[in-house]
Write an enzyme that holds these catalytic residues in place. Structure first.
Site, short mmCIF file in Angstrom:
data_model
loop_
_atom_site.label_atom_id
_atom_site.label_comp_id
_atom_site.label_asym_id
_atom_site.label_seq_id
_atom_site.Cartn_x
_atom_site.Cartn_y
_atom_site.Cartn_z
N GLN A 43 -12.76 -26.61 -2.19
CA GLN A 43 -11.67 -25.92 -1.09
C GLN A 43 -12.29 -25.02 -0.37
O GLN A 43 -13.61 -24.44 -0.53
CB GLN A 43 -10.47 -25.17 -1.99
CG GLN A 43 -11.12 -24.27 -3.08
CD GLN A 43 -10.34 -24.43 -4.23
OE1 GLN A 43 -9.07 -24.45 -4.29
NE2 GLN A 43 -10.48 -23.53 -5.35
N ASP A 98 -8.61 -16.45 -10.22
CA ASP A 98 -8.94 -14.97 -9.84
C ASP A 98 -8.93 -13.86 -11.00
O ASP A 98 -9.13 -12.72 -10.88
CB ASP A 98 -7.73 -14.39 -8.86
CG ASP A 98 -6.15 -14.69 -9.62
OD1 ASP A 98 -5.67 -15.67 -9.21
OD2 ASP A 98 -6.03 -14.09 -10.57
N ASP A 149 -12.36 -29.46 -14.48
CA ASP A 149 -11.11 -30.02 -14.00
C ASP A 149 -10.17 -29.54 -15.61
O ASP A 149 -10.09 -30.16 -16.70
CB ASP A 149 -11.01 -31.50 -13.87
CG ASP A 149 -9.69 -32.05 -13.44
OD1 ASP A 149 -9.46 -33.14 -12.67
OD2 ASP A 149 -8.65 -31.39 -13.77
N GLY A 150 -9.23 -28.99 -15.02
CA GLY A 150 -8.21 -28.60 -16.31
C GLY A 150 -7.49 -29.73 -17.06
O GLY A 150 -7.20 -29.88 -18.08
N ASP A 167 -1.90 -21.47 -14.68
CA ASP A 167 -1.86 -20.73 -13.38
C ASP A 167 -2.66 -21.35 -12.22
O ASP A 167 -3.56 -21.27 -11.77
CB ASP A 167 -2.59 -19.22 -13.77
CG ASP A 167 -2.78 -18.42 -12.38
OD1 ASP A 167 -3.55 -17.65 -12.33
OD2 ASP A 167 -1.94 -18.57 -11.44
N PRO A 174 -7.04 -30.35 -5.76
CA PRO A 174 -7.17 -30.48 -7.02
C PRO A 174 -6.03 -30.25 -7.89
O PRO A 174 -5.96 -30.52 -9.33
CB PRO A 174 -8.46 -29.63 -7.29
CG PRO A 174 -8.45 -28.61 -6.31
CD PRO A 174 -7.76 -29.16 -5.25
N1 SAM Z 1 -1.62 -17.07 -8.89
C1 SAM Z 1 -2.03 -17.89 -7.83
C2 SAM Z 1 -0.73 -18.80 -7.48
O1 SAM Z 1 0.38 -18.65 -8.20
O2 SAM Z 1 -0.77 -19.48 -6.46
C3 SAM Z 1 -3.03 -19.09 -8.06
C4 SAM Z 1 -3.95 -18.29 -9.13
S1 SAM Z 1 -5.54 -19.21 -9.13
C5 SAM Z 1 -6.14 -18.60 -7.61
C6 SAM Z 1 -5.05 -20.94 -8.93
C7 SAM Z 1 -6.50 -21.69 -9.23
O3 SAM Z 1 -6.29 -23.05 -9.81
C8 SAM Z 1 -7.63 -21.81 -8.27
O4 SAM Z 1 -8.74 -20.89 -8.20
C9 SAM Z 1 -8.06 -23.26 -8.12
O5 SAM Z 1 -9.33 -23.23 -7.96
C10 SAM Z 1 -7.51 -23.52 -9.67
N2 SAM Z 1 -7.44 -25.22 -9.98
C11 SAM Z 1 -6.70 -26.09 -8.80
N3 SAM Z 1 -6.89 -27.06 -9.47
C12 SAM Z 1 -7.26 -27.01 -10.64
C13 SAM Z 1 -7.74 -27.93 -11.80
N4 SAM Z 1 -7.41 -29.46 -11.48
N5 SAM Z 1 -8.41 -27.52 -12.89
C14 SAM Z 1 -8.66 -26.40 -12.91
N6 SAM Z 1 -8.52 -25.34 -11.99
C15 SAM Z 1 -7.73 -25.89 -10.93
#
Ligand code: SAM
Length: 291
Positions: A43, A98, A149-150, A167, A174
């Site tokens: 991203q 974050d 990847d979660g 979160d 993703p």
């Molecule tokens: N608190 C914020 C909200 O509610 O929108 C989001 C917190 S955090 C920035 C969200 C994170 O999820 C991002 O850093 C993103 O890279 C991560 N993310 C997205 N898809 C993911 C996946 N499949 N596995 C692990 N992390 C993922």
């Protein structure tokens, strides 16, 4: 004129970020400074210093968290499930790059390990460098970072966690898979007996379908579930939802005890956040019923 980062416009010498992921709603933030910009394999990542919300994390042009109100979301997604589980020892956070949620979980001395599974290392690096108000004490030795990847991480975990916190960003890119039934099933398998998960389940106003779909999918898997809300000014419409799926019976809200230092969450707020307005209860009864 120096090249402007993606998603940033300049109007009469003033910088603006305009979130336009919705067809009929655009939200613009006036920007003081661009603190960080990088395109990762997943991203476009920015940290912007905004006039009204301070430094903010922006992924693919969408505000994720800000210095002014990020603590509301981070405290509410962490302390509600961690106050319900009587003895949280092992915690899994999926997303959360974050580091705000990990910082909140670190307030529980009984927790032995916090696995944070974030697909994009760039987000962690940018947040720790430019968002210290949010990334806080992400250097707690109990926090173990996994840059993957979660979905894949959860699929291989079995009976390993007491609390799982999803979160995630919005269900695009993703994060799309983090709202799918198969992922929720993996979370169920990854939880110990008596374990519980919570996910951010989007806006009851602007993402009602995603919210009720998550609520229904979680209800099909878990014997106990409950939705609660908090108001996060930077999220579209402010009102935001969180859905708990639990293998253990959930206590009556008045029995929940919370006593950690926090700026938004309190014992009263953690108990009362389950009080839902009639329109939201009706949505869940109608669309969110576990089929
Ligand atoms: N608190 C914020 C909200 O509610 O929108 C989001 C917190 S955090 C920035 C969200 C994170 O999820 C991002 O850093 C993103 O890279 C991560 N993310 C997205 N898809 C993911 C996946 N499949 N596995 C692990 N992390 C993922």
């Amino acid at each position: 004129m120096e090249r402007l980062p993606k998603y940033i416009q300049c109007s009469q010498g003033t910088l603006w970020l305009t979130e336009d992921e919705r067809d009929h709603l655009k939200i613009s933030y006036r920007i003081k400074d661009i603190l960080f910009e990088e395109t990762s394999p997943y991203q476009h990542v920015m940290v912007l210093d905004s006039y009204d919300f301070g430094p903010m994390l922006v992924l693919d042009g969408v505000v994720q968290t800000t210095s002014i109100d990020g603590h509301i979301y981070n405290e509410m997604i962490a302390h509600v499930p961690l106050s319900i589980h009587p003895h949280p020892r092992r915690v899994l956070i999926i997303g959360g790059g974050d580091c705000g949620v990990a910082g909140e979980a670190a307030k529980y001395s009984e927790i032995e390990r916090i696995d944070l599974v974030e697909i994009d290392e760039t987000v962690v690096r940018a947040s720790r460098r430019y968002l210290p108000e949010i990334a806080g004490n992400a250097c707690d030795p109990r926090i173990c970072f996994h840059y993957q990847d979660g979905v894949k991480f959860a699929a291989q975990a079995r009976d390993a966690y007491d609390v799982i916190i999803v979160d995630s960003s919005d269900p695009v890119g993703p994060a799309r898979q983090l709202f799918e039934p198969g992922f929720y099933r993996s979370l169920y398998e990854a939880l110990n007996e008596g374990g519980l998960m919570v996910c951010q389940s989007q806006s009851p106003i602007f993402h009602a379908e995603v919210m009720t779909q998550s609520y229904a999918r979680i209800g099909r898997l878990f014997p106990h579930r409950r939705l609660y809300t908090a108001t996060v000014p930077t999220y579209p419409g402010g009102l935001w939802s969180f859905t708990i799926g639990s293998k253990r019976a959930l206590p009556a809200p008045e029995q929940i005890r919370f006593d950690k230092p926090a700026r938004y969450a309190s014992g009263e707020i953690v108990r009362r956040c389950f009080a839902l307005p009639a329109f939201l209860r009706e949505m869940l009864e109608k669309d969110g019923a576990a089929l």
